[in-house]
Structures are given as C-alpha cells and as structure tokens.
Design an enzyme around this catalytic site. Structure first.
Site, short mmCIF file in Angstrom:
data_model
loop_
_atom_site.label_atom_id
_atom_site.label_comp_id
_atom_site.label_asym_id
_atom_site.label_seq_id
_atom_site.Cartn_x
_atom_site.Cartn_y
_atom_site.Cartn_z
N ILE A 12 0.84 -1.20 0.00
CA ILE A 12 0.00 0.00 0.00
C ILE A 12 0.88 1.25 0.00
O ILE A 12 0.66 2.18 -0.77
CB ILE A 12 -0.94 0.00 1.24
CG1 ILE A 12 -1.81 -1.26 1.22
CG2 ILE A 12 -1.77 1.27 1.27
CD1 ILE A 12 -2.58 -1.49 -0.07
N ASP A 31 11.25 3.38 4.86
CA ASP A 31 11.08 1.98 5.24
C ASP A 31 12.25 1.57 6.12
O ASP A 31 13.40 1.93 5.83
CB ASP A 31 10.99 1.06 4.00
CG ASP A 31 10.26 -0.24 4.35
OD1 ASP A 31 9.13 -0.43 3.90
OD2 ASP A 31 10.85 -1.03 5.14
N ARG A 151 -8.76 -0.03 0.21
CA ARG A 151 -9.57 -1.24 -0.05
C ARG A 151 -9.23 -1.78 -1.43
O ARG A 151 -10.09 -2.21 -2.17
CB ARG A 151 -11.06 -0.95 0.07
CG ARG A 151 -11.47 0.32 -0.62
CD ARG A 151 -12.94 0.61 -0.62
NE ARG A 151 -13.59 0.67 0.68
CZ ARG A 151 -14.60 1.51 0.92
NH1 ARG A 151 -14.96 2.39 0.01
NH2 ARG A 151 -15.23 1.47 2.07
N LYS A 203 -13.30 -0.75 7.68
CA LYS A 203 -12.26 -1.50 6.97
C LYS A 203 -12.30 -2.97 7.37
O LYS A 203 -12.28 -3.88 6.53
CB LYS A 203 -10.87 -0.92 7.28
CG LYS A 203 -9.71 -1.76 6.78
CD LYS A 203 -9.70 -1.91 5.28
CE LYS A 203 -8.74 -2.98 4.81
NZ LYS A 203 -8.76 -3.17 3.35
N HIS A 241 -31.39 -15.61 -7.73
CA HIS A 241 -32.32 -14.81 -6.94
C HIS A 241 -31.81 -13.37 -6.94
O HIS A 241 -30.61 -13.15 -6.74
CB HIS A 241 -32.37 -15.34 -5.50
CG HIS A 241 -33.39 -14.66 -4.63
ND1 HIS A 241 -33.28 -13.34 -4.27
CD2 HIS A 241 -34.55 -15.11 -4.07
CE1 HIS A 241 -34.32 -13.00 -3.53
NE2 HIS A 241 -35.11 -14.06 -3.39
N CYS A 257 -5.11 -10.48 4.62
CA CYS A 257 -6.24 -9.65 5.05
C CYS A 257 -7.34 -10.49 5.69
O CYS A 257 -7.59 -10.40 6.88
CB CYS A 257 -6.79 -8.90 3.86
SG CYS A 257 -5.53 -8.03 2.98
N1 SAJ Z 1 -11.75 -16.48 -1.65
C1 SAJ Z 1 -12.63 -17.58 -1.69
N2 SAJ Z 1 -13.88 -17.40 -2.24
C2 SAJ Z 1 -14.29 -16.19 -2.73
C3 SAJ Z 1 -13.38 -15.09 -2.68
C4 SAJ Z 1 -12.12 -15.26 -2.14
O1 SAJ Z 1 -12.30 -18.69 -1.26
O2 SAJ Z 1 -15.42 -16.10 -3.23
C5 SAJ Z 1 -10.44 -16.66 -1.03
C6 SAJ Z 1 -9.30 -16.38 -1.99
O3 SAJ Z 1 -8.97 -17.56 -2.69
C7 SAJ Z 1 -8.18 -15.94 -1.05
C8 SAJ Z 1 -8.94 -15.24 0.07
O4 SAJ Z 1 -10.30 -15.68 -0.01
O5 SAJ Z 1 -7.50 -17.06 -0.54
C9 SAJ Z 1 -8.89 -13.71 -0.01
O6 SAJ Z 1 -9.33 -13.40 -1.28
P1 SAJ Z 1 -9.80 -11.89 -1.66
O7 SAJ Z 1 -10.34 -11.95 -3.05
O8 SAJ Z 1 -10.67 -11.36 -0.61
O9 SAJ Z 1 -8.44 -11.11 -1.78
P2 SAJ Z 1 -7.63 -10.07 -0.89
O10 SAJ Z 1 -7.50 -10.58 0.49
O11 SAJ Z 1 -6.40 -9.79 -1.66
O12 SAJ Z 1 -8.49 -8.69 -0.92
C10 SAJ Z 1 -9.38 -8.35 0.07
C11 SAJ Z 1 -10.38 -7.40 -0.56
N3 SAJ Z 1 -11.45 -7.13 0.36
C12 SAJ Z 1 -12.71 -7.27 -0.10
O13 SAJ Z 1 -12.95 -7.67 -1.23
C13 SAJ Z 1 -13.79 -6.95 0.86
C14 SAJ Z 1 -9.70 -6.10 -0.91
O14 SAJ Z 1 -10.66 -5.15 -1.39
C15 SAJ Z 1 -9.02 -5.55 0.30
O15 SAJ Z 1 -8.38 -4.30 0.01
C16 SAJ Z 1 -7.97 -6.54 0.76
O16 SAJ Z 1 -8.66 -7.76 1.14
C17 SAJ Z 1 -7.25 -5.92 1.93
O17 SAJ Z 1 -6.17 -5.35 1.64
O18 SAJ Z 1 -7.81 -5.86 3.01
#
Ligand code: SAJ
Length: 416
Positions: A12, A31, A151, A203, A241, A257
């Site tokens: 970030i 850093d 985000r 957040k 739905h 995250c």
């Molecule tokens: N995952 C699933 N099923 C899904 C979606 C994701 O199993 O339907 C898994 C992914 O494989 C992964 C984990 O969840 O292992 C996280 O996936 P993610 O798509 O949530 O990816 P992140 O963690 O990189 O991003 C999230 C995002 N938050 C949301 O979508 C609410 C992103 O917007 C945030 O900025 C980020 O966390 C963060 O930095 O907090």
C-alpha cells in the site's frame, strides 16, 4: 500540504507514495527494511504489482520521491505499516507504535498524521493520539489526526487507489477535512467523512463480511458433498435470486487480510463475535476437508504421489502468505504421500517448487488449488501421459471437467 512522509513502502505504502509523487507532492518514502530501500534504488520494487515498477521509477527519477530509513519533517505523515496477528490471534500493533513514535520527533503545529494500516477499532484514538499528545501537541487541535483505510485488490492496486471510494475517519471534524484535502488531490472516487473508530471498523467489516460469506459456501461445499449434489450448481442457481450473492468455495482462505482482519473484531469484542469466530474456524478447516477428498481419491494407491497445482493465496498473484496450500502440505505430509508443487506465479515458497511437467511426472492425483489463468488452459491430453494414475481434484472449478473425463481422468470437484 506540499511534503508528505509515507512510512512503510509495501503493497500500500509504495503505490501511495508513487502516486503522490507523480501528482505534484514532494514525498519522503520511509522503510526500516534496508532491502526494500536498496531494491527500490535499483529501480526494482520488491513486490510484483502491475504498473508499480514504472510509476515508482518515474517518481524516483523526477526527484519527487526520496527514499529514507527514518522519517523527516513534512506537512503530512501517512503510516502504512503491517499489522499482523500474534500466534494467539491478537493484533500486533508494534509496527504502528514504532512508526508513530518515529514521527513524533518531527511534528510541527498544523501537521496531519494519517493511519492507513488495518487496525483494531480505537487504535487512532487510543494509540496514535496519545503519542501526538506526548510529543507536546493537542491531537486534532494542534496536529490533525485521521484514519484512512485502503480497499484495493492486489493486481489492481494502482487503479483502485485512485478510482475506489474512500472513507476518512477524523479524530475530529477538522482532522477529517484536513485529510480530505490530501486524498482529494489524487482520489477520483467519492470520499466519505466519518469518525476514526467508525472508519477503522468499516475497513475490518468489509473483509469480515467476505470471510463470513466464504465460510458459508465452504460449509455448503461439505453439505453438498454429503448430499451428493454440486455446490457449484447450488450457488449458480441460488444466485439467480435477485438478492442472493453467494461467494465461491475453495481449499481455504489465504492472504494477509481475510485470515487476519476478523480477529481484530473478535479480540476487541470477544463476547459478541461468535459468528465471526466460527466463520474463521470453518475456513481454517477447509484445507483438512480438501485433504479428505484427496485421501478418497488415492486410498487404493500404494505410496501415492500427489501433484499440488497452485501455492499462492489466490489466482494470478505471487503472494503466498497464509496460503491454504501451505496448510494442506502439512496435512498431506503426515499421511506419508509423496508431494510435488507447481505454481506459475509464486517466486518463493516454504517448499521447493517444480516445473509443471516435473510436478505431474508419475503423479496419481493432480490437485488444482488456485484458479490461475494458466491452469484454465491445461490440456488433459498433454497431462495424461505424464501421470501414473489419471485423477484430478479441482477445488476452484478451474477446468472443463468433461474434457478431462474424455481424456480418461477421474475428475472430482470440491463440493460436488
Ligand atoms: N476467496 C474464496 N472465495 C471467494 C473469494 C475469495 O475462497 O469467493 C479466497 C481467496 O482464494 C483468497 C482469500 O479468499 O484465498 C482472499 O481473497 P480476496 O479476493 O478477498 O483477496 P484479498 O484478500 O487480496 O483482498 C481483500 C479485498 N477485500 C474485499 O474484497 C472486501 C480487498 O478489497 C481488500 O483491500 C484486501 O482484502 C485488503 O487489503 O484488506
């Protein structure tokens, strides 16, 4: 606010510093990790993110981004350092504390201090503001203090930092408006002002919402396995739905995250977060459920070799943090299986990575654990001659199962 000091040049901080520097600000990028600074000085950022190398180099060559190991006086300070979990699932705020203490020495009246790191509700009020006060300034009145989470989705960071709506939480209204002045200079999305604790909670809730919904479909993957129906069909048809949007099941939940942020709420409000805690448990059990599916596929094979395809935490990124595959490897090793791992994106991993053909060579079961775009194109006719037993477990419905069945594979989908 001409000069901005950004503390933490990671996923970030570095994009934020680069965007600020290329939109007219003088930026001091700080850093504590010499390797991060050295990599940047050679023009090679230490993280893979589309467009980041180019914008970081442009920021550095323009002279608007200067790299330091310690902060210097500035008009605004942005803290974007890690907030990991301790081994007993407590938030480790030591990086934030050290960063805030390090800028205290340089504060002047009228400065703005912004915390961006995902933090437990109350951090800005109870940890950052007292450090500003101990430096001799009334937080809010003399030095503005605000919380502004990002985000952005890895892989789309540079685009989303600019285009996404932002929430700014001020210690007081004046602090929120001061932070708006800074973010308004580069954010094209809508900016919403609130208080710091609400912004911190927003957040965490965004990721907790996702983690709980993924736990629902991961639990449904087990239900549908037991019912002998496909969770993928149930999800697809349920989502017809107008007000249902089920997520996608998988081998677990990884990244820095989702496996982390919900614990900040559980730690802060332990007596009223049963669903959040239970959802974390369901997702953390998904690697064991995946291991049980593999065990069924290879139970008649003596000393089976299992080829694991994908070790990053999600598709088309190089990040392996909290990867479900890493948890699965531990479980499969205990069963005495021979394992091989291939991933086209991972640059480092806790286990030796092999090329695709080497990983598949002599395998009795191939397991797709990450829906990398490269895996969608896998040709079963090319894979079959490499393997000893033609079995595929696809945990993300990545490939066309029928084409693999026609090539002689036994194909199992997670949750079907
Ligand atoms: N995952 C699933 N099923 C899904 C979606 C994701 O199993 O339907 C898994 C992914 O494989 C992964 C984990 O969840 O292992 C996280 O996936 P993610 O798509 O949530 O990816 P992140 O963690 O990189 O991003 C999230 C995002 N938050 C949301 O979508 C609410 C992103 O917007 C945030 O900025 C980020 O966390 C963060 O930095 O907090």
């Amino acid at each position: 606010m001409k000069t901005v000091c950004v503390l933490g040049l990671g996923y970030i901080g570095l994009p934020t510093a680069s965007i600020l520097a290329t939109s007219g600000h003088r930026v001091i990028g700080v850093d504590v990790n010499a390797r991060v600074i050295d990599a940047l000085r050679t023009g090679e950022p230490h993280i893979e993110e589309p467009g980041l190398r180019a914008i970081a180099q442009s920021a550095l060559s323009s002279g608007n981004l200067e790299l330091r190991r310690t902060p210097e006086p500035a008009d605004a300070f942005i803290i974007a350092v890690p907030t990991p979990l301790t081994s007993d699932k407590k938030p480790d705020m030591s990086y934030v504390e050290r960063a805030a203490e390090s800028i205290a020495l340089h504060l002047r009246p009228g400065n703005l201090v912004i915390l961006e790191s995902t933090s437990p509700p109350g951090t800005t009020c109870d940890l950052v503001a007292p450090i500003v006060r101990r430096a001799g300034f009334e937080p809010g009145a003399q030095v503005f203090v605000a919380y502004c989470p990002e985000r952005v989705l890895p892989g789309r960071i540079l685009k989303e930092i600019i285009e996404n709506d932002r929430v700014i939480g001020g210690l007081d209204r004046a602090s929120a408006e001061k932070a708006l002045e800074l973010y308004g200079s580069f954010v094209e999305g809508e900016i919403f002002l609130t208080d710091a604790t609400t912004a911190e909670t927003v957040k965490i809730v965004e990721n907790t919402y996702r983690d709980v919904n993924i736990a629902l479909v991961n639990e449904l993957s087990r239900v549908c396995s037991e019912l002998g129906i496909s969770v993928w069909d149930v999800i697809e048809l349920s989502n017809r739905h107008p007000r249902v949007r089920l997520h996608a099941p998988g081998p677990g939940v990884g990244g820095h995250c989702l496996p982390v942020d919900p614990w900040f709420l559980v730690d802060r409000c332990p007596d009223c977060t049963r669903l959040i805690r239970a959802s974390r448990a369901v997702n953390d059990e998904q690697p064991a459920f995946t291991a049980s599916l593999i065990e069924t596929l290879v139970e008649d094979v003596d000393r089976p070799k299992v080829a694991l395809l994908g070790i990053t935490y999600k598709a088309d990124v190089d990040d392996v943090r909290e990867s479900p595959t890493s948890a699965l490897i531990g479980l499969l090793k205990r069963k005495g299986y021979e394992l091989s791992v291939h991933d086209p994106h991972a640059r480092t991993a806790s286990i030796e990575l092999q090329g695709l053909e080497e990983a598949l060579d002599g395998a009795d079961c191939a397991v797709i654990l990450v829906d990398h775009s490269q895996f969608r194109e896998l040709d079963p006719a090319r894979v079959a001659p490499l393997m000893r037993t033609l079995q595929l477990l696809d945990t993300k419905r990545t490939v066309a199962a029928e084409a693999w069945r026609e090539a002689g594979f036994t194909v199992r989908l997670l949750g079907a």
